[in-house]
Motif scaffolding. Sequence first.
Motif, mmCIF file in Angstrom:
data_model
loop_
_atom_site.group_PDB
_atom_site.id
_atom_site.type_symbol
_atom_site.label_atom_id
_atom_site.label_comp_id
_atom_site.label_asym_id
_atom_site.label_seq_id
_atom_site.Cartn_x
_atom_site.Cartn_y
_atom_site.Cartn_z
ATOM 1 N N ASP A 1 5.427 18.007 -1.614
ATOM 2 C CA ASP A 1 5.260 18.246 -0.197
ATOM 3 C C ASP A 1 4.855 16.923 -0.052
ATOM 4 N N ALA A 2 4.380 17.025 1.305
ATOM 5 C CA ALA A 2 4.451 16.335 2.043
ATOM 6 C C ALA A 2 3.555 15.503 1.982
ATOM 7 N N ALA A 3 2.183 16.765 1.509
ATOM 8 C CA ALA A 3 1.012 16.299 1.874
ATOM 9 C C ALA A 3 0.460 15.362 0.406
ATOM 10 N N SER A 4 1.528 15.358 -0.995
ATOM 11 C CA SER A 4 2.035 14.653 -1.830
ATOM 12 C C SER A 4 1.671 12.793 -1.558
ATOM 13 N N GLY A 5 2.480 12.930 -0.379
ATOM 14 C CA GLY A 5 2.423 11.137 -0.176
ATOM 15 C C GLY A 5 3.845 10.357 -0.733
ATOM 16 N N HIS A 6 4.066 9.753 -0.329
ATOM 17 C CA HIS A 6 4.995 8.602 -1.139
ATOM 18 C C HIS A 6 4.518 7.656 -2.182
ATOM 19 N N VAL A 7 4.804 7.647 -3.353
ATOM 20 C CA VAL A 7 4.201 7.251 -4.399
ATOM 21 C C VAL A 7 5.033 6.331 -5.191
ATOM 22 N N LEU A 8 3.918 5.795 -5.639
ATOM 23 C CA LEU A 8 5.522 4.853 -7.462
ATOM 24 C C LEU A 8 4.023 4.452 -8.336
ATOM 25 N N VAL A 9 4.852 4.994 -9.186
ATOM 26 C CA VAL A 9 3.706 5.372 -10.474
ATOM 27 C C VAL A 9 4.283 4.581 -11.286
ATOM 28 N N ASP A 10 3.270 2.878 -11.793
ATOM 29 C CA ASP A 10 3.365 2.095 -12.363
ATOM 30 C C ASP A 10 4.031 2.386 -14.260
ATOM 31 N N LYS A 11 3.546 1.747 -15.085
ATOM 32 C CA LYS A 11 4.007 1.302 -16.375
ATOM 33 C C LYS A 11 3.193 1.907 -17.053
ATOM 34 N N GLN A 12 1.584 1.894 -16.103
ATOM 35 C CA GLN A 12 0.282 2.251 -17.375
ATOM 36 C C GLN A 12 -0.095 3.985 -16.823
ATOM 37 N N GLY A 13 0.228 3.951 -15.481
ATOM 38 C CA GLY A 13 -0.087 5.756 -14.713
ATOM 39 C C GLY A 13 -0.781 5.209 -13.833
ATOM 40 N N GLY A 14 -0.696 3.618 -13.560
ATOM 41 C CA GLY A 14 -1.674 3.881 -12.032
ATOM 42 C C GLY A 14 -0.970 4.131 -10.879
ATOM 43 N N VAL A 15 -1.374 4.807 -9.898
ATOM 44 C CA VAL A 15 -0.336 5.314 -8.618
ATOM 45 C C VAL A 15 -0.313 4.356 -7.654
ATOM 46 N N HIS A 16 0.725 4.238 -6.643
ATOM 47 C CA HIS A 16 0.534 2.523 -5.471
ATOM 48 C C HIS A 16 1.387 3.758 -4.309
ATOM 49 N N GLU A 17 1.065 2.873 -3.702
ATOM 50 C CA GLU A 17 2.019 3.494 -2.227
ATOM 51 C C GLU A 17 3.394 3.078 -2.270
ATOM 52 N N LEU A 18 4.198 4.136 -1.652
ATOM 53 C CA LEU A 18 5.721 3.486 -1.676
ATOM 54 C C LEU A 18 5.669 3.123 -0.283
ATOM 55 N N ARG A 19 6.025 1.731 -0.333
ATOM 56 C CA ARG A 19 6.544 0.756 0.473
ATOM 57 C C ARG A 19 7.520 0.406 1.488
ATOM 58 N N ALA A 20 8.634 -0.050 1.571
ATOM 59 C CA ALA A 20 9.746 -0.487 2.203
ATOM 60 C C ALA A 20 9.360 -1.695 2.198
ATOM 61 N N GLN A 21 9.581 -2.583 1.373
ATOM 62 C CA GLN A 21 9.491 -4.071 1.977
ATOM 63 C C GLN A 21 10.905 -4.881 2.801
ATOM 64 N N GLY A 22 12.356 -3.991 1.976
ATOM 65 C CA GLY A 22 13.240 -4.544 2.948
ATOM 66 C C GLY A 22 13.856 -5.413 2.117
ATOM 67 N N TRP A 23 15.202 -5.970 2.414
ATOM 68 C CA TRP A 23 15.424 -6.903 1.158
ATOM 69 C C TRP A 23 14.988 -8.002 2.023
ATOM 70 N N ASP A 24 14.720 -8.162 3.414
ATOM 71 C CA ASP A 24 14.961 -9.539 4.752
ATOM 72 C C ASP A 24 13.969 -10.179 3.867
ATOM 73 N N ALA A 25 12.011 -9.293 3.488
ATOM 74 C CA ALA A 25 11.077 -9.397 3.470
ATOM 75 C C ALA A 25 10.763 -10.608 1.961
ATOM 76 N N LEU A 26 11.904 -10.212 1.370
ATOM 77 C CA LEU A 26 12.378 -11.358 -0.040
ATOM 78 C C LEU A 26 13.332 -12.759 0.715
ATOM 79 N N LEU A 27 13.515 -12.447 1.199
ATOM 80 C CA LEU A 27 14.479 -13.676 1.860
ATOM 81 C C LEU A 27 13.988 -14.831 2.278
ATOM 82 N N THR A 28 14.001 -15.992 1.606
ATOM 83 C CA THR A 28 13.506 -17.195 2.055
ATOM 84 C C THR A 28 13.281 -18.010 2.876
ATOM 85 N N ARG A 29 15.072 -17.411 3.163
ATOM 86 C CA ARG A 29 16.150 -18.639 4.879
ATOM 87 C C ARG A 29 15.593 -18.350 6.135
#
Length: 346
Positions: free
Chosen positions: A318-346
């Motif tokens: 449901d919307a109230a639970s938000g957008h999250v990523l669960v890591d391998k240790q079970g930690g919960v992080h907010e899911l963010r869209a970096q997009g690939w532009d943010a990763l590019l160095t050029r």
Amino acid sequence: MTEENSRTELGQLGEFGLIDRIASRVHLTLPSSVRGIGDDAAVIDPEGLHQLITTDMLVEGVHFDLGYVPLKHLGYKAMAVNMSDVYAMNAEPRQAVVALALSNRFPVEAVDELYEGMLLACRNYGVDLVGGDTTTSRSGLVIAVTMLGAARKEDIVYRNGARDNDLLVVSGDLGGAYMGLQVLEREKSVFQESGAQPDLDGNDYILERQLKPEPRRDIIQLLKKLEVRPTSMIDVSDGLASEALHLARASGLGVRLYDDKLPIDPATYSTARTFNLDPTTCALNGGEDYELLFTVAQSDFEKIKGNPHLSIVGHMTDAASGHVLVDKQGGVHELRAQGWDALLTR
Ligand code: ADP
Ligand code: MG
């Protein structure tokens, strides 16, 4: 760029000569393509279906670098990315038009190569090239492809159809195209600094992911065979995180992604490590993988479970639970869209 001995200047052929040359290589195959190149507009018969239309523009220096992208691959990719958008609606791509802006740096032979790639993609996926436009550019190359598709009204899958508890599924594997780009960029800078020839050995898979992406028609066909109808769908052009957020937001839901479920090819994994990058970050934000990301009802679990082409990477909430990523240790992080532009160095 092109190293051919024979170089024919575009000016020798002229605009109409060039269009004739292109037209002579195009053969229409679909009954829905009523008229192709050669009139003021192409004519399409929708055959009682809904028509889909999508367009993507590729600009030299922004979207591609001819220092390492062969023109044939570029042509193939320009078509493939548009087809991917049509498949992402659960529709069939059918006709394409191509608008080109060319500088006089490009000989006729370069246009031939570009069309070789575009027409190969068209043949592979049953698309007719029915028209376009040709103009001059002061610098560089611009390719805009517009793709028409068709589907029965009831078959079209939108981004906004996901429901709470639906499973989130992705085809193939992620992050490979981005790692392929990293290898190409590295070899380019090595070449610029030392003149050393590129060492691309052993990187075939990720280079192919970057240079010659295949739109996932096979996944659309697989889902039909399994009698699974996605409730929402999108293609992965900007990275899984960004696309998962699109589905969730369009559907008014939350989403929960699991780090340990992300499909990452061993070649992608080891290359990421070589570049000191986190493979998970590459899979989430790498982009250009052109896989399909979709949601299915929980009741379809048995049909897709264990399929080697599909990975269940999370589920909708449901919307109230938000957008999250669960890591391998079970930690919960907010899911963010970096997009690939943010990763590019050029
Ligand atoms: P107009 O002046 O009416 O725009 P054009 O001379 O641009 O006509 O185009 C003539 C025909 O050639 C049209 O059918 C058009 O769709 C087609 N065409 C023009 N450029 C291209 C191209 N780069 N690739 C494919 N078809 C093209
Ligand atoms: Mg025109």
